[in-house]
Design a protein around this motif. Structure first.
Motif, mmCIF file in Angstrom:
data_model
loop_
_atom_site.group_PDB
_atom_site.id
_atom_site.type_symbol
_atom_site.label_atom_id
_atom_site.label_comp_id
_atom_site.label_asym_id
_atom_site.label_seq_id
_atom_site.Cartn_x
_atom_site.Cartn_y
_atom_site.Cartn_z
ATOM 1 N N ILE A 199 0.814 -1.218 0.000
ATOM 2 C CA ILE A 199 0.000 0.000 0.000
ATOM 3 C C ILE A 199 0.847 1.268 0.000
ATOM 4 C CG2 ILE A 199 -1.641 1.328 1.402
ATOM 5 C CD1 ILE A 199 -2.899 -0.954 -0.187
ATOM 6 N N THR A 200 2.002 1.237 0.677
ATOM 7 C CA THR A 200 2.825 2.447 0.796
ATOM 8 C C THR A 200 3.985 2.486 -0.191
ATOM 9 O OG1 THR A 200 4.313 1.499 2.471
ATOM 10 C CG2 THR A 200 2.295 2.585 3.263
ATOM 11 N N GLY A 201 4.271 1.369 -0.866
ATOM 12 C CA GLY A 201 5.365 1.359 -1.828
ATOM 13 C C GLY A 201 6.742 1.422 -1.199
ATOM 14 N N GLN A 202 6.880 0.857 0.010
ATOM 15 C CA GLN A 202 8.168 0.885 0.701
ATOM 16 C C GLN A 202 8.592 -0.528 1.089
ATOM 17 O OE1 GLN A 202 6.840 3.583 3.871
ATOM 18 N NE2 GLN A 202 8.265 5.114 3.083
ATOM 19 N N HIS A 203 9.893 -0.781 1.078
ATOM 20 C CA HIS A 203 10.371 -2.079 1.543
ATOM 21 C C HIS A 203 10.550 -2.058 3.053
ATOM 22 C CE1 HIS A 203 14.459 -0.625 2.100
ATOM 23 N NE2 HIS A 203 14.659 -0.407 0.799
ATOM 24 N N MET A 204 10.876 -3.216 3.621
ATOM 25 C CA MET A 204 10.900 -3.370 5.070
ATOM 26 C C MET A 204 11.952 -2.518 5.773
ATOM 27 S SD MET A 204 8.470 -5.288 6.139
ATOM 28 C CE MET A 204 7.541 -4.339 4.923
ATOM 29 N N GLY A 205 12.945 -2.061 5.049
ATOM 30 C CA GLY A 205 13.949 -1.228 5.690
ATOM 31 C C GLY A 205 13.458 0.160 6.008
ATOM 32 N N ASN A 206 12.408 0.620 5.314
ATOM 33 C CA ASN A 206 11.970 2.008 5.449
ATOM 34 C C ASN A 206 10.533 2.167 5.909
ATOM 35 O OD1 ASN A 206 14.457 3.076 4.532
ATOM 36 N ND2 ASN A 206 13.860 2.700 2.414
ATOM 37 N N THR A 207 9.788 1.095 5.989
ATOM 38 C CA THR A 207 8.360 1.213 6.209
ATOM 39 C C THR A 207 7.974 1.140 7.679
ATOM 40 O OG1 THR A 207 6.254 0.491 5.276
ATOM 41 C CG2 THR A 207 7.757 -1.227 6.049
ATOM 42 N N THR A 208 6.706 1.426 7.967
ATOM 43 C CA THR A 208 6.225 1.534 9.342
ATOM 44 C C THR A 208 6.097 0.180 10.026
ATOM 45 O OG1 THR A 208 4.974 3.506 8.733
ATOM 46 C CG2 THR A 208 4.360 2.405 10.781
ATOM 47 N N ILE A 209 5.453 -0.756 9.385
ATOM 48 C CA ILE A 209 5.140 -2.047 9.994
ATOM 49 C C ILE A 209 6.143 -3.073 9.493
ATOM 50 C CG2 ILE A 209 3.381 -3.815 10.314
ATOM 51 C CD1 ILE A 209 1.288 -1.724 9.557
ATOM 52 N N LYS A 210 6.960 -3.600 10.403
ATOM 53 C CA LYS A 210 8.013 -4.515 10.010
ATOM 54 C C LYS A 210 7.752 -5.961 10.422
ATOM 55 C CE LYS A 210 11.496 -0.856 10.379
ATOM 56 N NZ LYS A 210 11.786 -0.716 8.940
ATOM 57 N N SER A 211 6.904 -6.164 11.432
ATOM 58 C CA SER A 211 6.649 -7.541 11.852
ATOM 59 C C SER A 211 5.210 -7.726 12.322
ATOM 60 C CB SER A 211 7.634 -7.968 12.949
ATOM 61 O OG SER A 211 7.561 -7.099 14.058
ATOM 62 N N ILE A 212 4.795 -6.988 13.343
ATOM 63 C CA ILE A 212 3.464 -7.190 13.892
ATOM 64 C C ILE A 212 2.511 -6.099 13.415
ATOM 65 C CG2 ILE A 212 4.332 -8.364 15.939
ATOM 66 C CD1 ILE A 212 3.926 -5.755 17.487
ATOM 67 N N GLU A 213 1.224 -6.359 13.599
ATOM 68 C CA GLU A 213 0.216 -5.401 13.153
ATOM 69 C C GLU A 213 0.202 -4.157 14.014
ATOM 70 O OE1 GLU A 213 -4.627 -5.040 12.546
ATOM 71 O OE2 GLU A 213 -3.742 -6.886 13.287
ATOM 72 N N LYS A 214 0.218 -3.003 13.388
ATOM 73 C CA LYS A 214 -0.026 -1.731 14.038
ATOM 74 C C LYS A 214 -0.440 -0.764 12.951
ATOM 75 C CE LYS A 214 4.879 -0.379 13.921
ATOM 76 N NZ LYS A 214 6.037 0.047 14.738
#
Length: 464
Positions: A87-102
């Protein structure tokens, strides 16, 4: 601040390129976009990807009429971060949610917000999982005109909930817990309680999607249709039952298989029937030539609720599954079909990932992608202009629980690092995917300079 950023990027328009199919200033030429997302569907679960036991004729037809990707990657190896990446067009290094739901952040720019700036009607139906009502991640506050389904991940584990959510309000659907002395009349019982099953949630998602498509008039639309099939039902009332829950076993009822395998296969075939209904509606409405339809999965196959990935080779020739950063956890089926625009029966080995969808959708709509994205548009590949396709320097993933996992891929080379509380058990593996798609041979000791180069990039995201 977010609204000002969106306004700025929304008024910027791409120059017409040599492979362009439209004048992006002409709203009538903007394609509709339907993005269908399965939940925990493996790389090997579809007929067009080699599956022989589970029937998926409608999805296979989608592939025969469009383009099949052999190297498409989810945003992450589990639900919430993967959907966030999409949805945000970001990979895991830069995005908000990295593992659990928030909840995603108010300042996060979503693909729905970008498309709305150029007149798209937007809807999310199914599993959202990026924020409930009253949070910054609420779908209707993140660019969606219409939302229906599960707003949070936990409720999405129940296929017969008592209610779903529609535009921020509860939508009762007739399922309920009934307390009885004898639960034998109900399909699922726990002692003195049972579930009265009237409406299967994913059936209702399809009905709502068909309604949305049927009611659209004039403006282009973006429909994000996120099914929960074939995720296992993990609700506590299934403690004595398998978790592959479906109204019936369909074509597999007479198979000499364990019940969980029959039901799991039926879930996938039911998903396939939904795709057939969506495509039939597009033809009925005369939207076949005007709509890009994408089908994919949020991560690799699971092994829960009685489902065993080896029973149907759900990960194909790949190593690993959901929660792994090996190919089986992140490489997923991906099919794109657009009548008259994408070559029928075409295939590509172009590596692309979830975070590439936002800039692709922006280019389709004629709006400049925000600078926050890590993605690159794969529209040239879809249009058969692979010579004009820009390439990533690398693709990056991480999954951080009690064990921190990181992976990076450059071309055909991929490094996986797994760290635990005991450094002596840490793992560093280097694979050449061009010769070892199953990631069986660790080449780290043979190519130390390549490992060092990868590790330098991984450290950039080590503590973010």
């Amino acid at each position: 601040m977010k609204n000002y950023i969106i306004l700025f990027v929304g008024i910027c328009v791409f120059a017409v390129k040599s492979y362009a199919y439209q004048d992006p200033k002409n709203k009538s030429n903007k394609p509709n976009i339907i993005y269908i997302l399965a939940d925990d569907l493996g790389y090997g679960d579809l007929g067009c990807y080699g599956q022989s036991e589970v029937f998926t004729p409608n999805i296979d037809k989608l592939a025969s009429e469009g383009m099949k990707f052999s190297r498409h990657y989810a945003g992450a190896t589990v639900c919430a971060p993967s959907r966030n990446s999409l949805i945000t067009g970001q990979h895991m290094g830069n995005t908000t949610i990295k593992s659990i739901e928030k909840p995603i952040l108010a300042e996060d720019i979503t693909v729905a917000e970008m498309l709305k700036t150029v007149g798209y009607q937007t809807a999310v139906i199914g599993k959202w999982g990026l924020g409930t009502v009253g949070t910054t991640g609420y779908a209707n506050s993140q660019g969606f005109d219409y939302s229906f389904g599960y707003y949070d991940q936990i409720r999405a584990h129940n296929y017969y909930p008592d209610y779903l959510m529609e535009n921020g309000e509860r939508y009762p659907i007739g399922n309920k817990v009934i307390y009885v002395t004898d639960s034998s009349n109900y399909a699922v019982g726990i002692g003195s309680a049972a579930i009265e099953k009237n409406v299967y949630s994913n059936d209702l998602f399809t009905e709502k999607a068909l309604d949305f498509i049927g009611e659209i008039a004039g403006e282009p639309f973006f429909l994000y249709l996120a099914y929960t099939i074939p995720h296992a039902n993990n609700e506590s009332f299934l403690i004595n039952q398998h978790g592959m829950e479906v109204p019936n076993s369909g074509d597999y009822a007479e198979k000499d298989w364990p019940d969980a395998k029959k039901s799991g296969a039926a879930m996938i075939s039911r998903l396939d029937s939904y795709v057939g209904q969506i495509m039939a509606k597009l033809k009925e409405k005369g939207l076949d030539d005007e709509t890009l339809v994408i089908f994919t999965s949020d991560n690799g196959p699971h092994q829960e609720g009685g489902w065993k990935l080896n029973f149907f080779d759900s990960n194909g020739d790949l190593r690993g599954m959901k929660r792994d950063l090996y190919e089986g956890g992140i490489r997923v089926p991906f099919i794109a079909r657009w009548q008259g625009k994408i070559g029928a029966g075409s295939t590509t080995d172009q590596p692309v990932a979830f975070w590439d969808f936002l800039p692709t959708a922006c280019e389709l709509a004629g709006v400049t992608a925000p600078t926050s994205t890590d993605g690159i548009s794969y529209l040239p590949t879809l249009m058969g202009k692979s010579n004009m396709q820009r390439q990533h320097d690398y693709l990056y993933w991480e999954f951080d629980t009690s064990i921190k996992r990181q992976a990076i891929m450059k071309g055909d080379w991929k490094l996986v690092r797994i760290e635990s509380s005991n450094p002596s058990t840490d793992v560093i593996e280097l694979f050449d995917l061009s010769n070892d798609i199953g990631e069986n041979v660790n080449l780290a000791s043979k190519y130390p300079e390549k490992v060092n180069g990868f590790m330098h990039i991984l450290e950039k995201y080590r503590d973010q």
